[in-house]
Design a protein around this motif. Structure first.
Motif, PDB file in Angstrom:
ATOM      1  N   UNK A  43      -7.576  -3.295 -59.974  1.00  0.00           N
ATOM      2  CA  UNK A  43      -7.233  -2.253 -60.947  1.00  0.00           C
ATOM      3  C   UNK A  43      -6.206  -1.293 -60.352  1.00  0.00           C
ATOM      4  N   UNK A  44      -5.518  -0.610 -61.230  1.00  0.00           N
ATOM      5  CA  UNK A  44      -4.548   0.414 -60.849  1.00  0.00           C
ATOM      6  C   UNK A  44      -4.892   1.682 -61.605  1.00  0.00           C
ATOM      7  N   UNK A  45      -4.843   2.794 -60.874  1.00  0.00           N
ATOM      8  CA  UNK A  45      -4.923   4.107 -61.504  1.00  0.00           C
ATOM      9  C   UNK A  45      -3.497   4.628 -61.533  1.00  0.00           C
ATOM     10  N   UNK A  46      -2.873   4.539 -62.683  1.00  0.00           N
ATOM     11  CA  UNK A  46      -1.486   4.973 -62.859  1.00  0.00           C
ATOM     12  C   UNK A  46      -1.506   6.464 -63.179  1.00  0.00           C
ATOM     13  N   UNK A  47      -1.583   7.227 -62.101  1.00  0.00           N
ATOM     14  CA  UNK A  47      -1.661   8.677 -62.250  1.00  0.00           C
ATOM     15  C   UNK A  47      -1.485   9.377 -60.912  1.00  0.00           C
ATOM     16  N   UNK A  73      -2.511  11.833 -66.725  1.00  0.00           N
ATOM     17  CA  UNK A  73      -1.337  12.693 -66.619  1.00  0.00           C
ATOM     18  C   UNK A  73      -1.407  13.619 -65.419  1.00  0.00           C
ATOM     19  N   UNK A  74      -0.269  14.167 -65.104  1.00  0.00           N
ATOM     20  CA  UNK A  74      -0.149  15.189 -64.077  1.00  0.00           C
ATOM     21  C   UNK A  74      -0.681  16.501 -64.665  1.00  0.00           C
ATOM     22  N   UNK A  79       6.810  16.982 -67.188  1.00  0.00           N
ATOM     23  CA  UNK A  79       8.206  16.939 -67.621  1.00  0.00           C
ATOM     24  C   UNK A  79       8.353  16.037 -68.842  1.00  0.00           C
ATOM     25  N   UNK A  80       7.362  16.089 -69.712  1.00  0.00           N
ATOM     26  CA  UNK A  80       7.396  15.281 -70.920  1.00  0.00           C
ATOM     27  C   UNK A  80       6.619  16.027 -72.009  1.00  0.00           C
ATOM     28  N   UNK A 110      -7.156  13.307 -69.759  1.00  0.00           N
ATOM     29  CA  UNK A 110      -5.948  14.150 -69.658  1.00  0.00           C
ATOM     30  C   UNK A 110      -4.877  13.703 -70.653  1.00  0.00           C
ATOM     31  N   UNK A 111      -4.780  12.407 -70.911  1.00  0.00           N
ATOM     32  CA  UNK A 111      -3.821  11.894 -71.886  1.00  0.00           C
ATOM     33  C   UNK A 111      -4.278  12.241 -73.290  1.00  0.00           C
ATOM     34  N   UNK A 112      -5.526  11.983 -73.585  1.00  0.00           N
ATOM     35  CA  UNK A 112      -6.033  12.215 -74.939  1.00  0.00           C
ATOM     36  C   UNK A 112      -5.955  13.682 -75.321  1.00  0.00           C
ATOM     37  N   UNK A 113      -6.264  14.565 -74.381  1.00  0.00           N
ATOM     38  CA  UNK A 113      -6.192  16.015 -74.645  1.00  0.00           C
ATOM     39  C   UNK A 113      -4.749  16.443 -74.881  1.00  0.00           C
TER      40      UNK A 113
END
Length: 117
Positions: A43-47, A73-74, A79-80, A110-113
């Motif tokens: 697995x990867x945690x892309x964060x 997310x950060x 920056x998005x 964090x993404x959903x919020x």
């Protein structure tokens, strides 16, 4: 013998310059590929996502062989915009659909919020 009892993963941002004491993104991806070929779940945690473009790049690099990608997310500096994140989610969905054996994608809170803004 008990490969089904183990899973291996790495956190990846794609920004090696921000992780000076860590193995490079390519080295970590290479190890995940090797472990996957040995029959382990990966697995990867892309964060944290620093930039959407780099997140797409990393996602593309691992999508074909890891079992799961967790995306967050950060929390401190973004920056998005929420719309750019929604567009990224749409891009991820389309990218996953191209795979014969689709990867499981987990969107962190964090993404959903953030997209609710």
């Amino acid at each position: 013998k008990h490969k089904d009892c183990y899973a291996f993963g790495f956190t990846l941002t794609g920004h090696d310059e921000l992780e000076p004491n860590a193995s490079s993104t390519n080295e970590r991806i290479g190890m995940l590929s090797y472990l996957g070929l040995q029959g382990f779940e990966t697995w990867v945690s892309l964060e944290p996502i620093i930039t959407i473009d780099k997140a797409k790049y990393v996602f593309d690099m691992v999508c074909g062989f890891v079992d799961e990608i967790r995306i967050g997310l950060n929390s401190f500096h973004k920056d998005y915009t929420p719309q750019e994140v929604r567009d990224f989610m749409t891009w991820v969905d389309a990218r996953v659909e191209k795979e014969d054996d689709p990867v499981k994608v987990v969107w962190k809170q964090s993404v959903l919020d953030y997209i609710e803004k």
